[in-house]
Design a protein around this motif. Structure first.
Motif, PDB file in Angstrom:
ATOM      1  N   MET A  32       0.828  -1.200   0.000  1.00  0.00           N
ATOM      2  CA  MET A  32       0.000   0.000   0.000  1.00  0.00           C
ATOM      3  C   MET A  32       0.865   1.253   0.000  1.00  0.00           C
ATOM      4  SD  MET A  32      -2.746  -1.543  -0.236  1.00  0.00           S
ATOM      5  CE  MET A  32      -3.834  -0.126  -0.353  1.00  0.00           C
TER       6      MET A  32
ATOM      7  N   PHE B  25      -6.598   7.348  11.316  1.00  0.00           N
ATOM      8  CA  PHE B  25      -5.854   6.508  10.378  1.00  0.00           C
ATOM      9  C   PHE B  25      -5.085   5.464  11.149  1.00  0.00           C
ATOM     10  CE2 PHE B  25      -6.009  10.882   8.821  1.00  0.00           C
ATOM     11  CZ  PHE B  25      -6.750  10.695   7.673  1.00  0.00           C
ATOM     12  N   ARG B  26      -4.894   4.327  10.512  1.00  0.00           N
ATOM     13  CA  ARG B  26      -4.136   3.292  11.202  1.00  0.00           C
ATOM     14  C   ARG B  26      -2.728   3.152  10.663  1.00  0.00           C
ATOM     15  NH1 ARG B  26      -7.987  -1.482  10.565  1.00  0.00           N
ATOM     16  NH2 ARG B  26      -7.730  -0.568   8.510  1.00  0.00           N
ATOM     17  N   TRP B  29       0.276   5.602   5.308  1.00  0.00           N
ATOM     18  CA  TRP B  29      -0.186   5.650   3.914  1.00  0.00           C
ATOM     19  C   TRP B  29      -1.667   5.994   3.833  1.00  0.00           C
ATOM     20  CZ3 TRP B  29      -4.133   2.693   2.151  1.00  0.00           C
ATOM     21  CH2 TRP B  29      -4.425   1.494   2.820  1.00  0.00           C
ATOM     22  N   GLU B  30      -2.434   5.618   4.856  1.00  0.00           N
ATOM     23  CA  GLU B  30      -3.859   5.956   4.843  1.00  0.00           C
ATOM     24  C   GLU B  30      -4.056   7.465   4.892  1.00  0.00           C
ATOM     25  OE1 GLU B  30      -5.695   1.949   7.033  1.00  0.00           O
ATOM     26  OE2 GLU B  30      -5.838   3.882   8.043  1.00  0.00           O
ATOM     27  N   PHE B  34      -5.671   9.918   2.027  1.00  0.00           N
ATOM     28  CA  PHE B  34      -6.736  10.844   2.411  1.00  0.00           C
ATOM     29  C   PHE B  34      -6.365  12.276   1.999  1.00  0.00           C
ATOM     30  CE2 PHE B  34      -8.540  13.711   5.674  1.00  0.00           C
ATOM     31  CZ  PHE B  34      -9.891  13.436   5.506  1.00  0.00           C
ATOM     32  N   HIS B  73     -10.524  -2.718   5.738  1.00  0.00           N
ATOM     33  CA  HIS B  73      -9.817  -2.408   4.489  1.00  0.00           C
ATOM     34  C   HIS B  73     -10.322  -1.123   3.856  1.00  0.00           C
ATOM     35  CE1 HIS B  73      -9.182  -6.980   4.381  1.00  0.00           C
ATOM     36  NE2 HIS B  73      -8.136  -6.394   4.905  1.00  0.00           N
ATOM     37  N   TYR B  74     -10.916  -0.269   4.672  1.00  0.00           N
ATOM     38  CA  TYR B  74     -11.540   0.924   4.128  1.00  0.00           C
ATOM     39  C   TYR B  74     -10.587   1.722   3.236  1.00  0.00           C
ATOM     40  CZ  TYR B  74     -14.315   5.212   4.020  1.00  0.00           C
ATOM     41  OH  TYR B  74     -15.039   6.300   3.617  1.00  0.00           O
ATOM     42  N   TYR B  75      -9.396   1.975   3.746  1.00  0.00           N
ATOM     43  CA  TYR B  75      -8.475   2.807   2.974  1.00  0.00           C
ATOM     44  C   TYR B  75      -7.826   2.073   1.803  1.00  0.00           C
ATOM     45  CZ  TYR B  75      -9.117   7.028   5.556  1.00  0.00           C
ATOM     46  OH  TYR B  75      -9.684   8.169   6.072  1.00  0.00           O
ATOM     47  N   ARG B  76      -7.831   0.760   1.857  1.00  0.00           N
ATOM     48  CA  ARG B  76      -7.395  -0.013   0.697  1.00  0.00           C
ATOM     49  C   ARG B  76      -8.357   0.271  -0.478  1.00  0.00           C
ATOM     50  NH1 ARG B  76      -4.493  -4.942  -0.224  1.00  0.00           N
ATOM     51  NH2 ARG B  76      -3.574  -4.719   1.827  1.00  0.00           N
ATOM     52  N   TRP B  78     -10.295   2.817  -0.605  1.00  0.00           N
ATOM     53  CA  TRP B  78     -10.161   4.260  -0.856  1.00  0.00           C
ATOM     54  C   TRP B  78      -9.071   4.501  -1.903  1.00  0.00           C
ATOM     55  CZ3 TRP B  78     -12.226   8.573   2.115  1.00  0.00           C
ATOM     56  CH2 TRP B  78     -11.654   9.809   1.793  1.00  0.00           C
ATOM     57  N   LEU B  79      -7.924   3.856  -1.713  1.00  0.00           N
ATOM     58  CA  LEU B  79      -6.807   4.069  -2.637  1.00  0.00           C
ATOM     59  C   LEU B  79      -7.137   3.528  -4.026  1.00  0.00           C
ATOM     60  CD1 LEU B  79      -3.966   5.098  -3.192  1.00  0.00           C
ATOM     61  CD2 LEU B  79      -3.073   2.910  -2.361  1.00  0.00           C
TER      62      LEU B  79
END
Lengths: 224, 119
Positions: A32, B25-26, B29-30, B34, B73-76, B78-79
């Motif tokens: 990621m 954010f966790r 990269w998240e 964003f 996996h929200y931001y996964r 998102w990306l």
């Protein structure tokens, strides 16, 4: 995604001279992380986003990686002598016992601040930064000037953060290796006798766990 | 940082992981993903409703592929949505993204641990 294989013909080992353990070779990026960097670098090159503006946005939220698991680890170590001993003996196990585990089973080491020793950690540059425990690394921490100054003039860096060590306190600077990540266990603030773990955790800042800050003082108590 | 930007995003995107003080954010990269989204929106690259559509599409697609939609996996997603909308709007191409991602991975491997990774 492994640090295990040494890089043949790697000519980038200049830092060896400073006495840091660089035996593990290169850095790693998570999938990621690599995707985000790819998109960001392309957008920046084409002028669609301004890197300085991105940094400002991220800075706004840098303390917002939640929950701050590390603060709970520290607060527990302040109130529970057995846990403290376990944390200092085997931080990986003690932290995992609270349910906080990293992605790659990285090895954590807790560094205890005392009246005589103050610890500071300098490496937060790649995926080895233990963000599952410490939260998002601060932007300033990524800069090369900060990093080299932390090694050459650590007292100066601490002064910039308004951390004044008493005379005679030894300052130890720790540089993560690929396999060891550090958590500073700051000293419990005075005047917090009888506080709950939750109240104590509210005093533990990210910077106090990387050694560029101290916990908040007792008068900033959050009334729960 | 304009707080109203986030409020607009939150309005359009009710599932955004957040606490009383804003988004959470966790991983670094998240937060970067964003921030890029806010920055692109701010310069008019897409509207929040377009963004909402792209994000729901990515989440629905992951759901069909077996993702439980727990927010994990929200931001996964998102990306994925951000990469796609950027390609759809002609800001990047998929092949450039792939190539650049490989370049970053190579750059990381040749960078001694603890030094900033540059292309």
């Amino acid at each position: 995604m492994s640090h295990d294989s040494p890089h043949e013909g790697d000519l980038h080992d200049h830092d060896q001279a400073r006495g840091h353990d660089r035996s593990q070779g290169g850095s790693e990026l998570s999938e990621m992380d690599a995707r985000v960097r790819a998109l960001e670098s392309l957008l920046v090159e084409k002028g669609y986003v301004d890197p300085a503006a991105l940094d400002i946005l991220i800075e706004t939220y840098e303390t917002k990686v939640g929950p701050h698991n590390g603060a709970r680890v520290v607060a527990k170590a302040w109130v529970d002598a057995d846990f403290r001993a376990r944390l200092l003996h085997d931080a990986t196990e003690a932290i995992a016992s609270l349910g906080y585990t990293g992605r790659q089973g990285e090895h954590m080491v807790a560094l205890e601040n005392t009246a005589r020793v103050h610890n500071m950690v300098v490496c937060t540059l790649c995926s080895c930064y233990p963000w599952s425990v410490l939260g998002l690394p601060p932007i300033w921490y990524k800069s090369a000037p900060y990093r080299s100054r932390a090694v050459i003039d650590p007292h100066g860096v601490l002064r910039d953060f308004d951390v004044m060590l008493a005379d005679g306190v030894e300052l130890r600077v720790w540089d993560s290796t690929a396999e060891i990540r550090y958590l500073v266990l700051p000293m419990r603030p005075a005047g917090t006798e009888g506080w709950s773990e939750e109240e104590l955790a509210s005093l533990v800042t990210r910077d106090s766990m990387i050694g560029t800050g101290l916990p908040k003082s007792a008068d900033t108590r959050h009334v729960a | 940082m304009k707080p109203e930007l986030f409020d607009q995003a939150a309005l359009t995107l009710p599932a955004l992981p957040r606490d009383a003080g804003g988004p959470v954010f966790r991983a670094p990269w998240e937060a970067q993903a964003f921030a890029m989204t806010l920055a692109l929106h701010e310069r008019g690259a897409f509207s929040w409703s377009e963004w909402g559509e792209a994000l729901s599409e990515a989440i629905a697609e992951a759901g069909r592929a077996g993702d439980a939609d727990t927010g994990e996996h929200y931001y996964r997603h998102w990306l994925t949505a951000l990469e796609r909308i950027a390609a759809r709007k002609g800001l990047v191409t998929e092949s450039l993204l792939r190539q650049r991602r490989d370049e970053w991975e190579v750059a990381a491997r040749r960078t001694p641990h603890g030094q900033p990774i540059h292309l």
